[in-house]
Design a protein around this motif. Structure first.
Motif, PDB file in Angstrom:
ATOM      1  N   ILE A 293       0.814  -1.231   0.000  1.00 14.22           N
ATOM      2  CA  ILE A 293       0.000   0.000   0.000  1.00 14.22           C
ATOM      3  C   ILE A 293       0.838   1.268   0.000  1.00 14.22           C
ATOM      4  O   ILE A 293       0.293   2.364  -0.136  1.00 14.22           O
ATOM      5  N   HIS A 294       2.144   1.156   0.142  1.00 15.09           N
ATOM      6  CA  HIS A 294       3.015   2.333   0.275  1.00 15.09           C
ATOM      7  C   HIS A 294       3.439   2.855  -1.095  1.00 15.09           C
ATOM      8  O   HIS A 294       4.599   2.738  -1.502  1.00 15.09           O
ATOM      9  N   THR A 295       2.468   3.437  -1.788  1.00 13.17           N
ATOM     10  CA  THR A 295       2.711   3.959  -3.131  1.00 13.17           C
ATOM     11  C   THR A 295       2.339   5.434  -3.180  1.00 13.17           C
ATOM     12  O   THR A 295       1.365   5.870  -2.570  1.00 13.17           O
ATOM     13  N   GLU A 296       3.154   6.185  -3.915  1.00 19.29           N
ATOM     14  CA  GLU A 296       2.985   7.642  -3.956  1.00 19.29           C
ATOM     15  C   GLU A 296       3.560   8.199  -5.246  1.00 19.29           C
ATOM     16  O   GLU A 296       4.279   7.521  -5.968  1.00 19.29           O
ATOM     17  N   TRP A 297       3.188   9.432  -5.520  1.00 20.49           N
ATOM     18  CA  TRP A 297       3.777  10.175  -6.628  1.00 20.49           C
ATOM     19  C   TRP A 297       4.793  11.151  -6.051  1.00 20.49           C
ATOM     20  O   TRP A 297       4.595  11.686  -4.960  1.00 20.49           O
ATOM     21  N   TRP A 298       5.843  11.423  -6.800  1.00 19.62           N
ATOM     22  CA  TRP A 298       6.846  12.400  -6.395  1.00 19.62           C
ATOM     23  C   TRP A 298       6.776  13.565  -7.380  1.00 19.62           C
ATOM     24  O   TRP A 298       7.259  13.481  -8.500  1.00 19.62           O
ATOM     25  N   VAL A 299       6.169  14.659  -6.930  1.00 18.31           N
ATOM     26  CA  VAL A 299       6.027  15.845  -7.775  1.00 18.31           C
ATOM     27  C   VAL A 299       7.028  16.889  -7.285  1.00 18.31           C
ATOM     28  O   VAL A 299       6.943  17.332  -6.128  1.00 18.31           O
ATOM     29  N   PRO A 300       7.995  17.277  -8.114  1.00 13.97           N
ATOM     30  CA  PRO A 300       8.955  18.293  -7.679  1.00 13.97           C
ATOM     31  C   PRO A 300       8.246  19.576  -7.244  1.00 13.97           C
ATOM     32  O   PRO A 300       7.234  19.979  -7.834  1.00 13.97           O
ATOM     33  N   ALA A 301       8.777  20.195  -6.208  1.00 16.07           N
ATOM     34  CA  ALA A 301       8.155  21.399  -5.645  1.00 16.07           C
ATOM     35  C   ALA A 301       7.909  22.464  -6.704  1.00 16.07           C
ATOM     36  O   ALA A 301       6.872  23.134  -6.690  1.00 16.07           O
ATOM     37  N   GLU A 302       8.808  22.595  -7.658  1.00 17.14           N
ATOM     38  CA  GLU A 302       8.658  23.632  -8.684  1.00 17.14           C
ATOM     39  C   GLU A 302       7.530  23.321  -9.669  1.00 17.14           C
ATOM     40  O   GLU A 302       7.145  24.185 -10.455  1.00 17.14           O
ATOM     41  N   GLU A 303       6.964  22.109  -9.613  1.00 19.21           N
ATOM     42  CA  GLU A 303       5.854  21.741 -10.480  1.00 19.21           C
ATOM     43  C   GLU A 303       4.515  21.698  -9.741  1.00 19.21           C
ATOM     44  O   GLU A 303       3.488  21.362 -10.338  1.00 19.21           O
ATOM     45  N   LEU A 304       4.526  22.075  -8.466  1.00 22.69           N
ATOM     46  CA  LEU A 304       3.299  22.009  -7.676  1.00 22.69           C
ATOM     47  C   LEU A 304       2.221  22.954  -8.201  1.00 22.69           C
ATOM     48  O   LEU A 304       1.043  22.603  -8.208  1.00 22.69           O
ATOM     49  N   GLU A 305       2.583  24.123  -8.651  1.00 25.24           N
ATOM     50  CA  GLU A 305       1.574  25.048  -9.178  1.00 25.24           C
ATOM     51  C   GLU A 305       0.893  24.473 -10.420  1.00 25.24           C
ATOM     52  O   GLU A 305      -0.309  24.660 -10.610  1.00 25.24           O
ATOM     53  N   GLU A 306       1.647  23.753 -11.241  1.00 24.75           N
ATOM     54  CA  GLU A 306       1.045  23.092 -12.402  1.00 24.75           C
ATOM     55  C   GLU A 306       0.046  22.036 -11.949  1.00 24.75           C
ATOM     56  O   GLU A 306      -1.030  21.903 -12.543  1.00 24.75           O
ATOM     57  N   LEU A 307       0.399  21.278 -10.912  1.00 25.02           N
ATOM     58  CA  LEU A 307      -0.538  20.301 -10.365  1.00 25.02           C
ATOM     59  C   LEU A 307      -1.776  21.011  -9.842  1.00 25.02           C
ATOM     60  O   LEU A 307      -2.901  20.605 -10.136  1.00 25.02           O
ATOM     61  N   ASN A 308      -1.584  22.076  -9.072  1.00 29.34           N
ATOM     62  CA  ASN A 308      -2.722  22.831  -8.534  1.00 29.34           C
ATOM     63  C   ASN A 308      -3.660  23.306  -9.637  1.00 29.34           C
ATOM     64  O   ASN A 308      -4.883  23.279  -9.473  1.00 29.34           O
ATOM     65  N   ASP A 309      -3.091  23.714 -10.763  1.00 28.19           N
ATOM     66  CA  ASP A 309      -3.909  24.198 -11.881  1.00 28.19           C
ATOM     67  C   ASP A 309      -4.738  23.081 -12.515  1.00 28.19           C
ATOM     68  O   ASP A 309      -5.678  23.356 -13.256  1.00 28.19           O
ATOM     69  N   ARG A 310      -4.397  21.839 -12.226  1.00 28.58           N
ATOM     70  CA  ARG A 310      -5.092  20.701 -12.827  1.00 28.58           C
ATOM     71  C   ARG A 310      -5.943  19.917 -11.826  1.00 28.58           C
ATOM     72  O   ARG A 310      -6.417  18.836 -12.128  1.00 28.58           O
ATOM     73  N   ILE A 311      -6.127  20.482 -10.631  1.00 26.02           N
ATOM     74  CA  ILE A 311      -7.052  19.880  -9.673  1.00 26.02           C
ATOM     75  C   ILE A 311      -8.466  20.103 -10.185  1.00 26.02           C
ATOM     76  O   ILE A 311      -8.827  21.207 -10.586  1.00 26.02           O
ATOM     77  N   VAL A 312      -9.256  19.050 -10.183  1.00 24.25           N
ATOM     78  CA  VAL A 312     -10.652  19.116 -10.620  1.00 24.25           C
ATOM     79  C   VAL A 312     -11.521  19.024  -9.372  1.00 24.25           C
ATOM     80  O   VAL A 312     -11.435  18.055  -8.618  1.00 24.25           O
ATOM     81  N   GLY A 313     -12.322  20.048  -9.140  1.00 21.02           N
ATOM     82  CA  GLY A 313     -13.150  20.073  -7.935  1.00 21.02           C
ATOM     83  C   GLY A 313     -12.357  20.590  -6.750  1.00 21.02           C
ATOM     84  O   GLY A 313     -11.366  21.312  -6.908  1.00 21.02           O
ATOM     85  N   LEU A 314     -12.783  20.193  -5.565  1.00 19.58           N
ATOM     86  CA  LEU A 314     -12.183  20.690  -4.336  1.00 19.58           C
ATOM     87  C   LEU A 314     -11.362  19.610  -3.638  1.00 19.58           C
ATOM     88  O   LEU A 314     -11.582  18.417  -3.832  1.00 19.58           O
ATOM     89  N   ILE A 315     -10.433  20.050  -2.823  1.00 16.12           N
ATOM     90  CA  ILE A 315      -9.690  19.157  -1.930  1.00 16.12           C
ATOM     91  C   ILE A 315     -10.610  18.872  -0.746  1.00 16.12           C
ATOM     92  O   ILE A 315     -11.082  19.797  -0.091  1.00 16.12           O
ATOM     93  N   GLU A 316     -10.880  17.598  -0.493  1.00 22.24           N
ATOM     94  CA  GLU A 316     -11.817  17.208   0.566  1.00 22.24           C
ATOM     95  C   GLU A 316     -11.064  16.625   1.762  1.00 22.24           C
ATOM     96  O   GLU A 316     -10.133  15.848   1.582  1.00 22.24           O
ATOM     97  N   VAL A 317     -11.507  16.958   2.962  1.00 25.82           N
ATOM     98  CA  VAL A 317     -11.004  16.301   4.165  1.00 25.82           C
ATOM     99  C   VAL A 317     -11.893  15.086   4.392  1.00 25.82           C
ATOM    100  O   VAL A 317     -13.101  15.220   4.586  1.00 25.82           O
TER     101      VAL A 317
END
Length: 121
Positions: A86-110
């Motif tokens: 179960i220990h699987t993850e993506w590694w997104v470089p910090a400088e690419e985080l804004e690009e990821l944020n721009d591609r979030i669909v909907g809201l971040i849910e708790v």
């Protein structure tokens, strides 16, 4: 919507969650200098494990969040296995985080909140 999305999970503490809340639950905050990678994980069980084992110890509370990102964007980040099945993850470089944020669909849910001494840990 016709674009496919990928579900990502992120364990977090109260400080980071407050910054997410300030964004209207739409964006992750920039990484700190000592955080060169943004590590969303692939499943809720692993996110909960991190929230309970790390976030509670660091701040007394751990949260699990869920969010959707365009699959076409996440294709460039291979899933990394960093332990058991179960220990699987993506590694997104910090400088690419804004690009990821721009591609979030909907809201971040708790979707989970865990505290020291609470049942279910």
């Amino acid at each position: 919507m016709t674009d496919k999305t990928v579900v990502l999970y992120r364990p977090t503490g109260p400080e980071e969650l407050e910054l997410v809340r300030q964004s209207g639950f739409k964006r992750w905050p920039p990484r700190l200098p000592e955080q060169p990678i943004f590590y969303p994980v692939t499943n809720e069980a692993y996110a909960k494990q991190i929230a309970v084992e790390w976030n509670i110890g660091a701040s007394g509370v751990g949260y699990v969040t869920r969010f959707h990102v365009l699959a076409s964007f996440m294709e460039s980040y291979p899933v990394q296995q960093v332990g058991g099945d179960i220990h699987t993850e993506w590694w997104v470089p910090a400088e690419e985080l804004e690009e990821l944020n721009d591609r979030i669909v909907g809201l971040i849910e708790v979707i989970g909140e865990y505290r020291a001494g609470a049942s279910g840990e």
